[in-house]
Write an enzyme that holds these catalytic residues in place. Structure first.
Site, short mmCIF file in Angstrom:
data_model
loop_
_atom_site.label_atom_id
_atom_site.label_comp_id
_atom_site.label_asym_id
_atom_site.label_seq_id
_atom_site.Cartn_x
_atom_site.Cartn_y
_atom_site.Cartn_z
N ASP A 152 0.83 -1.21 0.00
CA ASP A 152 0.00 0.00 0.00
C ASP A 152 0.86 1.26 0.00
O ASP A 152 0.35 2.38 -0.08
CB ASP A 152 -1.01 0.00 1.15
CG ASP A 152 -0.35 -0.03 2.52
OD1 ASP A 152 0.88 -0.11 2.60
OD2 ASP A 152 -1.09 0.02 3.53
N SER A 153 2.20 1.08 0.03
CA SER A 153 3.10 2.22 -0.18
C SER A 153 2.86 2.80 -1.58
O SER A 153 3.34 3.89 -1.89
CB SER A 153 4.56 1.81 0.01
OG SER A 153 4.86 0.65 -0.76
N ASP B 163 -1.28 -6.35 -0.34
CA ASP B 163 -1.38 -5.62 0.92
C ASP B 163 -2.84 -5.22 1.17
O ASP B 163 -3.46 -4.58 0.31
CB ASP B 163 -0.53 -4.34 0.81
CG ASP B 163 0.13 -3.98 2.12
OD1 ASP B 163 -0.15 -4.62 3.14
OD2 ASP B 163 0.96 -3.05 2.10
N GLU C 59 -1.52 -5.52 8.30
CA GLU C 59 -0.84 -4.81 9.39
C GLU C 59 -1.65 -5.06 10.64
O GLU C 59 -2.84 -4.71 10.70
CB GLU C 59 -0.78 -3.31 9.10
CG GLU C 59 0.27 -2.96 8.06
CD GLU C 59 0.47 -1.47 7.90
OE1 GLU C 59 0.17 -0.69 8.83
OE2 GLU C 59 0.94 -1.07 6.82
N GLU D 153 8.71 -4.97 10.38
CA GLU D 153 9.23 -3.71 9.84
C GLU D 153 9.90 -2.87 10.92
O GLU D 153 9.38 -2.73 12.03
CB GLU D 153 8.09 -2.90 9.18
CG GLU D 153 8.58 -1.57 8.62
CD GLU D 153 7.64 -0.91 7.63
OE1 GLU D 153 6.67 -1.54 7.18
OE2 GLU D 153 7.90 0.27 7.31
#
Ligand code: KIV
Length: 284
Positions: A46-47, A85, A117, A184
């Site tokens: 999703d970056s 993601d 996440e 991360e």
């Protein structure tokens, strides 16, 4: 026979101590190039909200946008292990919604795993998606979707208490059915301990060398990004400068009439231009 990388290949890489190479990538063209390398895993991260759309966080990524990108990457890299993601709010509002959204990545885009996440609060979501038959990568450590609660990111698990908590969280994620972990921005010593204790492959994003694999985003690896990135975002190329120079050369050729030349233009069939002049001769 298909040479598609599967979860079994990732597990055997872990067991045999072979590092898993992963890249976050968002488009068909780059995926096609990556598929000609030794990379086993692509994450459509999703970056993309930042690196494709130019937002200052990952939060604006939507399901429709992520599904379209994931399908494009699959078309470019049919054999790579493909992880999608789950964007902000695609799995926080309930288990049924999470399963439905995760299923879209499988059915519409050809993904093999979804990344969530997650914190302890969302263990049930990880369990529900996994129980639905969808492989889950639990993303722990720094979680960019929580930016509004943190303000800015700093390294995770730098104290013994924080480390013990993350080690326990990693175990709970695997117990809930996660098929992989992504850690991360975490202290390398802690990420290594989690990896040694984990039966499932652990991918590091800026969490040191002791994990089963590494991931960086393609624009950073290629040196396409110009803004300063996190400490771990090593550049392996200088495509930003090369791109600017290449576009400048194109501009100059257009301005000076060098482009397009005969080779890069279409032409009438032989004799047709004379015939056309004849047809047009009485017209003004
Ligand atoms: O969104 C992303 O690309 C990611 C990777 C950096 C791990 O989450």
């Amino acid at each position: 026979m298909s040479n598609k990388v599967t979860i079994a290949d990732l597990l055997s890489a872990k067991r045999q101590g072979r590092k898993i190479v992963a890249v976050s990538c968002y488009d068909y063209t780059t995926a096609r190039l990556i598929s000609q390398s030794d990379v086993q895993m692509i994450l459509v991260g999703d970056s993309a909200a930042q690196l494709v759309l130019g937002f200052d966080s990952t939060l604006p990524a939507t399901m429709d946008f992520m599904v379209a990108l994931t399908a494009a990457v699959r078309r470019g890299a049919p054999e790579v292990y493909l992880v999608a993601d789950m964007p902000f709010l695609s799995c926080q509002v309930g288990e049924a919604e999470a399963i439905k959204n995760a299923g879209r990545f499988m059915a519409e885009a050809g993904a093999q795993m979804v990344k969530i996440e997650t914190t302890r609060t969302y263990l049930d979501v990880v369990r529900a998606v996994s129980n639905a038959g969808i492989a889950v990568m639990a993303h722990i450590g720094i979680r960019p979707q929580s930016i509004s609660k943190i303000g800015r990111f700093k390294a995770e698990a730098t104290t013994a208490e924080m480390a013990a908590e993350l080690i326990s969280l990693a175990r709970q994620m695997a117990d809930a059915g996660a098929s992989s972990l992504l850690i991360e921005g975490t202290a390398a010593e802690v990420a290594e301990m989690i990896t040694q204790r984990s039966e499932v492959p652990v991918i590091s994003c800026g969490s040191g060398p002791g994990c089963d694999g590494q991931i960086l985003v393609a624009p950073d690896i290629l040196g396409l990004t110009q803004q300063p990135g996190p400490k771990f975002a090593k550049k392996y190329g200088n495509m930003a400068e090369q791109t600017i120079e290449t576009i400048k050369t194109y501009s100059k050729e257009v301005q000076t009439g060098v482009y397009p030349d005969k080779e890069h233009s279409y032409h009438m069939k032989s004799g047709e231009l004379d015939r056309l002049r004849e047809i047009l001769k009485d017209e003004r």
